[in-house]
Scaffold this motif. Structure first.
Motif, PDB file in Angstrom:
ATOM      1  N   ALA A  25       0.838  -1.208   0.000  1.00 11.82           N
ATOM      2  CA  ALA A  25       0.000   0.000   0.000  1.00 11.82           C
ATOM      3  C   ALA A  25       0.874   1.260   0.000  1.00 11.82           C
ATOM      4  CB  ALA A  25      -0.941  -0.009   1.194  1.00 11.82           C
ATOM      5  N   LEU A  26       2.027   1.197   0.665  1.00 10.01           N
ATOM      6  CA  LEU A  26       2.946   2.335   0.680  1.00 10.01           C
ATOM      7  C   LEU A  26       3.429   2.655  -0.732  1.00 10.01           C
ATOM      8  CD1 LEU A  26       4.529   4.430   2.276  1.00 10.01           C
ATOM      9  CD2 LEU A  26       6.339   2.723   2.572  1.00 10.01           C
ATOM     10  N   ASP A  27       3.677   1.627  -1.563  1.00  7.81           N
ATOM     11  CA  ASP A  27       4.104   1.842  -2.947  1.00  7.81           C
ATOM     12  C   ASP A  27       3.035   2.615  -3.727  1.00  7.81           C
ATOM     13  OD1 ASP A  27       6.432   0.375  -2.429  1.00  7.81           O
ATOM     14  OD2 ASP A  27       5.478  -1.519  -3.017  1.00  7.81           O
ATOM     15  N   VAL A  28       1.773   2.233  -3.493  1.00  2.00           N
ATOM     16  CA  VAL A  28       0.662   2.917  -4.166  1.00  2.00           C
ATOM     17  C   VAL A  28       0.592   4.364  -3.676  1.00  2.00           C
ATOM     18  CG1 VAL A  28      -1.839   2.974  -4.513  1.00  2.00           C
ATOM     19  CG2 VAL A  28      -0.625   0.781  -4.486  1.00  2.00           C
ATOM     20  N   GLY A  29       0.806   4.577  -2.392  1.00  2.88           N
ATOM     21  CA  GLY A  29       0.802   5.929  -1.837  1.00  2.88           C
ATOM     22  C   GLY A  29       1.896   6.790  -2.440  1.00  2.88           C
ATOM     23  N   VAL A  30       3.096   6.237  -2.579  1.00  3.05           N
ATOM     24  CA  VAL A  30       4.211   6.984  -3.182  1.00  3.05           C
ATOM     25  C   VAL A  30       3.892   7.306  -4.642  1.00  3.05           C
ATOM     26  CG1 VAL A  30       6.629   6.797  -3.911  1.00  3.05           C
ATOM     27  CG2 VAL A  30       5.965   6.100  -1.602  1.00  3.05           C
ATOM     28  N   PHE A  31       3.356   6.309  -5.373  1.00  2.00           N
ATOM     29  CA  PHE A  31       2.978   6.541  -6.772  1.00  2.00           C
ATOM     30  C   PHE A  31       1.930   7.651  -6.870  1.00  2.00           C
ATOM     31  CE2 PHE A  31      -0.345   5.818  -9.938  1.00  2.00           C
ATOM     32  CZ  PHE A  31       0.376   6.030 -11.104  1.00  2.00           C
ATOM     33  N   THR A  32       0.912   7.572  -6.024  1.00  2.00           N
ATOM     34  CA  THR A  32      -0.183   8.536  -6.063  1.00  2.00           C
ATOM     35  C   THR A  32       0.318   9.946  -5.743  1.00  2.00           C
ATOM     36  OG1 THR A  32      -1.770   6.827  -5.437  1.00  2.00           O
ATOM     37  CG2 THR A  32      -2.459   9.107  -5.108  1.00  2.00           C
ATOM     38  N   ALA A  33       1.110  10.065  -4.679  1.00  2.00           N
ATOM     39  CA  ALA A  33       1.637  11.388  -4.303  1.00  2.00           C
ATOM     40  C   ALA A  33       2.522  11.955  -5.413  1.00  2.00           C
ATOM     41  CB  ALA A  33       2.410  11.290  -2.996  1.00  2.00           C
ATOM     42  N   THR A  34       3.350  11.108  -6.015  1.00  2.00           N
ATOM     43  CA  THR A  34       4.229  11.553  -7.096  1.00  2.00           C
ATOM     44  C   THR A  34       3.416  11.977  -8.318  1.00  2.00           C
ATOM     45  OG1 THR A  34       5.962  10.068  -6.323  1.00  2.00           O
ATOM     46  CG2 THR A  34       6.160  10.884  -8.573  1.00  2.00           C
ATOM     47  N   ALA A  35       2.423  11.163  -8.697  1.00  2.00           N
ATOM     48  CA  ALA A  35       1.610  11.483  -9.874  1.00  2.00           C
ATOM     49  C   ALA A  35       0.848  12.795  -9.676  1.00  2.00           C
ATOM     50  CB  ALA A  35       0.638  10.343 -10.168  1.00  2.00           C
ATOM     51  N   PHE A  36       0.240  12.971  -8.497  1.00  2.00           N
ATOM     52  CA  PHE A  36      -0.480  14.212  -8.245  1.00  2.00           C
ATOM     53  C   PHE A  36       0.475  15.396  -8.134  1.00  2.00           C
ATOM     54  CE2 PHE A  36      -4.220  11.652  -7.323  1.00  2.00           C
ATOM     55  CZ  PHE A  36      -5.244  12.462  -7.791  1.00  2.00           C
ATOM     56  N   GLY A  37       1.648  15.180  -7.554  1.00  2.00           N
ATOM     57  CA  GLY A  37       2.629  16.264  -7.444  1.00  2.00           C
ATOM     58  C   GLY A  37       3.111  16.740  -8.803  1.00  2.00           C
ATOM     59  N   ILE A  38       3.485  15.814  -9.675  1.00  2.00           N
ATOM     60  CA  ILE A  38       3.947  16.170 -11.016  1.00  2.00           C
ATOM     61  C   ILE A  38       2.812  16.830 -11.802  1.00  2.00           C
ATOM     62  CG2 ILE A  38       4.700  15.214 -13.238  1.00  2.00           C
ATOM     63  CD1 ILE A  38       6.330  13.141 -11.586  1.00  2.00           C
ATOM     64  N   SER A  39       1.615  16.278 -11.676  1.00  2.00           N
ATOM     65  CA  SER A  39       0.460  16.850 -12.384  1.00  2.00           C
ATOM     66  C   SER A  39       0.166  18.267 -11.922  1.00  2.00           C
ATOM     67  CB  SER A  39      -0.775  15.975 -12.173  1.00  2.00           C
ATOM     68  OG  SER A  39      -0.585  14.702 -12.745  1.00  2.00           O
TER      69      SER A  39
END
Length: 195
Positions: A155-169
């Motif tokens: 779940a932490l991997d998904v959280g990192v992906f989500t935060a990164t995707a929203f941050g870049i966006s």
């Protein structure tokens, strides 16, 4: 498709802000948007003749130096009779009739106007973020039920992906948003070149 968003940060010189309806009324006409764009870029009041030449150039997608008298005269006339009085009525501009000059008011200076222009293949940012949230939720569900190919993720991997995707966006959205404000670029945002 064009959508606009405007915000004011403080009171106008008359002590009141433009209502949302008044902002949309002002922005409902392309010529008025072009006038606002030109005034937000200008460092000093603009002569109505120069203003009409700029607006005509943008409307015809030509250099202002190439604007013909007949084309400019039509725009000049409608600015004088319709658009400048409407903008002055809403306390967005001041027209100095003796000098034939137009200048922005404090109300216009405080007004940030974003024009989101979408081509036929583009989606609005709001829909993009909904899709990104849906992707993150689907990925989290796939990890939670240990779908093959996702079982090795936490779940932490998904959280990192989500935060990164929203941050870049959001950085991309901010950068693109700066170019879609009236007055921030040479030409109005709705005239930007399509690829």
């Amino acid at each position: 498709m064009i959508s606009t968003t405007a915000m004011t940060d403080g009171p106008s010189r008359k002590g009141s802000k433009l209502s949302e309806d008044e902002i949309f009324e002002v922005l409902s006409n392309r010529r008025r948007r072009f006038v606002i764009h030109a005034l937000k870029r200008a460092e000093e009041p603009l002569d109505v003749s120069d203003l009409s030449t700029r607006v005509t150039g943008w409307e015809l997608d030509i250099d202002p130096d190439e604007v013909g008298y007949e084309d400019r005269r039509n725009v000049y006339s409608t600015l004088q009779r319709t658009h400048l009085p409407k903008l002055e009525e809403k306390n967005v501009i001041t027209v100095h009739e003796e000098e034939n000059l137009v200048e922005p008011t404090a109300e216009l200076e405080e007004l940030d106007i974003y024009v989101e222009v979408l081509g036929s293949r583009e989606i609005p940012w709001s829909l993009y973020y909904v899709g990104l949230a849906g992707l993150a939720a689907a990925l989290l569900c796939a990890v939670a039920v240990e779908t093959p190919g996702f079982a090795g993720l936490e779940a932490l991997d998904v959280g990192v992906f989500t935060a990164t995707a929203f941050g870049i966006s959001s950085v991309a959205h901010h950068t693109i948003g700066r170019r879609t404000r009236l007055g921030n670029t040479e030409k109005p945002p709705e005239l930007r070149k399509r690829r």
